[in-house]
Design a protein around this motif. Structure first.
Motif, PDB file in Angstrom:
ATOM      1  N   ALA A  44       4.967  -7.977 -23.492  1.00  0.00           N
ATOM      2  CA  ALA A  44       5.137  -8.639 -22.252  1.00  0.00           C
ATOM      3  C   ALA A  44       3.511  -8.222 -21.638  1.00  0.00           C
ATOM      4  O   ALA A  44       3.661  -7.712 -20.586  1.00  0.00           O
ATOM      5  CB  ALA A  44       6.107  -8.342 -21.230  1.00  0.00           C
ATOM      6  N   GLY A  48       4.477  -3.495 -21.507  1.00  0.00           N
ATOM      7  CA  GLY A  48       3.894  -4.379 -20.343  1.00  0.00           C
ATOM      8  C   GLY A  48       5.032  -4.188 -19.229  1.00  0.00           C
ATOM      9  O   GLY A  48       6.195  -4.045 -19.278  1.00  0.00           O
ATOM     10  N   TRP A  59      -7.166 -13.642 -15.425  1.00  0.00           N
ATOM     11  CA  TRP A  59      -8.033 -14.672 -15.400  1.00  0.00           C
ATOM     12  C   TRP A  59      -9.518 -14.426 -15.617  1.00  0.00           C
ATOM     13  O   TRP A  59      -9.920 -13.491 -15.161  1.00  0.00           O
ATOM     14  CB  TRP A  59      -8.016 -15.378 -13.750  1.00  0.00           C
ATOM     15  N   ILE A 101       5.114 -15.734 -11.486  1.00  0.00           N
ATOM     16  CA  ILE A 101       6.070 -14.651 -11.593  1.00  0.00           C
ATOM     17  C   ILE A 101       7.731 -14.964 -12.014  1.00  0.00           C
ATOM     18  O   ILE A 101       8.124 -14.224 -12.821  1.00  0.00           O
ATOM     19  CB  ILE A 101       6.091 -13.974 -10.153  1.00  0.00           C
ATOM     20  N   LYS A 127       1.954 -20.095 -15.798  1.00  0.00           N
ATOM     21  CA  LYS A 127       1.910 -18.577 -15.480  1.00  0.00           C
ATOM     22  C   LYS A 127       2.251 -18.541 -14.294  1.00  0.00           C
ATOM     23  O   LYS A 127       1.287 -18.338 -13.370  1.00  0.00           O
ATOM     24  CB  LYS A 127       0.789 -18.104 -16.104  1.00  0.00           C
ATOM     25  N   TRP A 162      -4.893  -7.022 -29.723  1.00  0.00           N
ATOM     26  CA  TRP A 162      -4.449  -5.684 -30.444  1.00  0.00           C
ATOM     27  C   TRP A 162      -3.273  -6.335 -31.173  1.00  0.00           C
ATOM     28  O   TRP A 162      -2.690  -5.453 -32.083  1.00  0.00           O
ATOM     29  CB  TRP A 162      -4.158  -4.697 -29.490  1.00  0.00           C
ATOM     30  N   GLN A 204      -0.141   4.370 -20.195  1.00  0.00           N
ATOM     31  CA  GLN A 204      -0.128   4.150 -21.640  1.00  0.00           C
ATOM     32  C   GLN A 204      -0.494   2.774 -22.208  1.00  0.00           C
ATOM     33  O   GLN A 204       0.237   1.853 -21.757  1.00  0.00           O
ATOM     34  CB  GLN A 204       1.237   4.812 -22.616  1.00  0.00           C
ATOM     35  N   ILE A 205      -1.323   2.962 -23.243  1.00  0.00           N
ATOM     36  CA  ILE A 205      -1.873   1.541 -23.833  1.00  0.00           C
ATOM     37  C   ILE A 205      -1.468   1.441 -25.200  1.00  0.00           C
ATOM     38  O   ILE A 205      -1.577   2.494 -26.075  1.00  0.00           O
ATOM     39  CB  ILE A 205      -3.468   1.627 -23.683  1.00  0.00           C
ATOM     40  N   ALA A 206      -0.876   0.352 -25.626  1.00  0.00           N
ATOM     41  CA  ALA A 206      -0.622   0.123 -27.023  1.00  0.00           C
ATOM     42  C   ALA A 206      -1.786  -0.265 -27.753  1.00  0.00           C
ATOM     43  O   ALA A 206      -2.628  -1.079 -27.151  1.00  0.00           O
ATOM     44  CB  ALA A 206       0.621  -1.280 -27.019  1.00  0.00           C
ATOM     45  N   GLN A 228      -0.345  -7.702 -13.014  1.00  0.00           N
ATOM     46  CA  GLN A 228      -1.443  -8.952 -11.971  1.00  0.00           C
ATOM     47  C   GLN A 228      -0.888  -8.935 -10.471  1.00  0.00           C
ATOM     48  O   GLN A 228      -1.626  -9.042  -9.544  1.00  0.00           O
ATOM     49  CB  GLN A 228      -1.408 -10.292 -12.544  1.00  0.00           C
ATOM     50  N   ALA A 278       7.428 -12.290 -23.962  1.00  0.00           N
ATOM     51  CA  ALA A 278       7.646 -13.173 -22.783  1.00  0.00           C
ATOM     52  C   ALA A 278       6.358 -13.029 -21.827  1.00  0.00           C
ATOM     53  O   ALA A 278       5.666 -12.131 -21.973  1.00  0.00           O
ATOM     54  CB  ALA A 278       9.062 -12.416 -22.011  1.00  0.00           C
ATOM     55  N   GLY A 279       6.261 -13.945 -20.859  1.00  0.00           N
ATOM     56  CA  GLY A 279       5.691 -13.980 -19.801  1.00  0.00           C
ATOM     57  C   GLY A 279       4.090 -14.579 -20.143  1.00  0.00           C
ATOM     58  O   GLY A 279       4.111 -15.269 -20.934  1.00  0.00           O
ATOM     59  N   GLU A 321       0.285  -0.291 -19.449  1.00  0.00           N
ATOM     60  CA  GLU A 321      -1.134   0.397 -18.985  1.00  0.00           C
ATOM     61  C   GLU A 321      -0.972   0.704 -17.417  1.00  0.00           C
ATOM     62  O   GLU A 321      -1.499   1.447 -16.901  1.00  0.00           O
ATOM     63  CB  GLU A 321      -2.100  -0.367 -19.508  1.00  0.00           C
ATOM     64  N   ARG A 322      -0.565  -0.523 -16.707  1.00  0.00           N
ATOM     65  CA  ARG A 322      -0.538  -0.351 -15.194  1.00  0.00           C
ATOM     66  C   ARG A 322       0.790  -1.152 -14.736  1.00  0.00           C
ATOM     67  O   ARG A 322       0.671  -2.322 -14.893  1.00  0.00           O
ATOM     68  CB  ARG A 322      -2.002  -1.028 -14.637  1.00  0.00           C
ATOM     69  N   SER A 328      -3.699 -10.717 -22.972  1.00  0.00           N
ATOM     70  CA  SER A 328      -4.196  -9.500 -23.389  1.00  0.00           C
ATOM     71  C   SER A 328      -3.431  -9.057 -25.014  1.00  0.00           C
ATOM     72  O   SER A 328      -2.604  -8.482 -24.979  1.00  0.00           O
ATOM     73  CB  SER A 328      -3.547  -8.436 -22.264  1.00  0.00           C
TER      74      SER A 328
END
Ligand code: FAD
Length: 307
Positions: free
Chosen positions: A110, A8, A115, A286, A284, A246, A77-79, A37, A275-276, A32-33, A243
């Motif tokens: 993380a 994350g 939403w 920052i 939730k 997985w 990259q995505i876990a 958010q 975390a997060g 992934e990005r 998320s």
């Protein structure tokens, strides 16, 4: 192998990466990005010591800060799966969607949340132009205006109570024939003079003038009639989806799919921290996600020292 491998690249993951790397341990981050958010946020006005910033600007700053240390950043990259260490001292395995397998002594999860959307016409078009999801973030933008909250669970009713103190008028819209929030919250809501509650109402459209929200249409599920309300803003409060699909079976999740953690951000799996927004942490935000990310990284370091 890594000493600390983070999944994350939002505020929580970025904070964990900086804290881990500053301990001089081998740190990797899979995102992934990068930015999470925060990338989708317009103005941010509650990040303490920064009175105003924009989401993409903060996301870039997170990435720059992480890049100042020797962190191995795997963006895009995505876990896909986590296999925690089978015994003390063994390595955890993180499998990526692209087939790669990464190994690490400790893991910090993380992966954040999103939403839940209501998926009606106008929602996407007017996002950040009157359609909002976070009352703590965007409530003050609607000071003295008329807003609706969609959703009569605890988060919807809490949002309506919160917004009633800031805005001129709040309409709470619930699909079911009754609210699902705790009784004490419902009592508080009903005691407020500037709140109207509409039940058995299916929102069918968020309307606007091309630049901003002007109202909302709903179908009265009892009579079948369609009704319109004039508004300046709509808060969608129908759930926050972590998320974590997985992670089922790898760490204990709450019934809402949030990762269970203790005060040190330890999960049910030894050597795995979290975390997060993906966790059971209340609120939730920052600043909270960053604080938790720092805690998770320091706990991971503590685990390494004791290994
Ligand atoms: P996220 O920001 O969700 O980041 C999760 C990261 O994990 C991303 O990098 C994502 O790509 C990655 N990821 C997810 N799954 C995987 C996977 N399987 N493999 C690899 N990577 C994965 N908070 C405020 O404090 N102030 C505000 O003004 C504010 N405004 C907001 C406005 C909007 C529109 C939204 C949506 C949120 C807002 N928030 C605001 C909330 C804030 O953005 C979140 O609390 C915060 O971003 C949570 O950080 P996080 O790191 O836990 O998760």
């Amino acid at each position: 192998p890594y000493d600390v491998l983070i999944v994350g690249g939002g505020p929580a993951g970025a904070a964990a990466a900086v804290y881990a790397a500053r301990k001089g341990v081998r740190t990797g981050i899979v995102a992934e990005r990068f930015g999470g958010q925060v990338q989708d946020t317009a103005g941010i006005e509650n990040f303490i010591s920064v009175p105003h910033t924009e989401g993409p600007e903060m996301a870039a700053a997170l990435q720059r800060h992480v890049a100042e240390y020797g962190v191995d950043v795997m963006n895009g990259q995505i876990a896909a799966a986590l296999v925690p260490a089978s015994e003390p001292g063994a390595l955890a395995e993180l499998r990526l969607v692209n087939g790669a397998v990464l190994r690490s002594k400790t893991i910090v999860l993380a992966p954040g949340a999103r939403w839940r959307r209501i998926n009606v016409p106008g929602e996407t078009e007017y996002m950040t132009k009157g359609v909002a999801y976070c009352p703590h973030c965007d409530g003050p933008l609607f000071k003295g205006k008329r807003v609706a909250v969609i959703g009569g669970g605890n988060s919807g009713v809490e949002a309506a109570i919160d917004l009633a103190g800031l805005t001129a008028h709040v309409t709470l819209i619930e699909y079911d024939s009754k609210l699902r929030a705790d009784g004490i919250l419902q009592d508080k809501l009903r005691s407020l003079p500037n709140v109207e509650i509409i039940v058995s109402a299916q929102t069918t459209e968020i309307r606007g003038d091309g630049a901003k929200v002007t109202g909302l249409s709903y179908r009265d599920r009892e009579s079948g009639d369609t009704r319109d309300i004039t508004l300046d803003g709509v808060f969608v409060q129908i759930g926050l989806l972590p998320s974590t699909e997985w992670l089922k079976g790898a760490v204990t999740l709450s019934r809402f799919g949030e990762i269970e953690i203790d005060r040190r951000c330890a999960t049910s799996a030894p050597g795995v921290f979290a975390a997060g927004d993906a966790t059971i942490v209340p609120y939730k935000q920052i600043v909270i996600a960053m604080g938790e990310g720092a805690t998770a990284a320091l706990s991971a370091f503590d685990h390494l020292v004791r290994m």
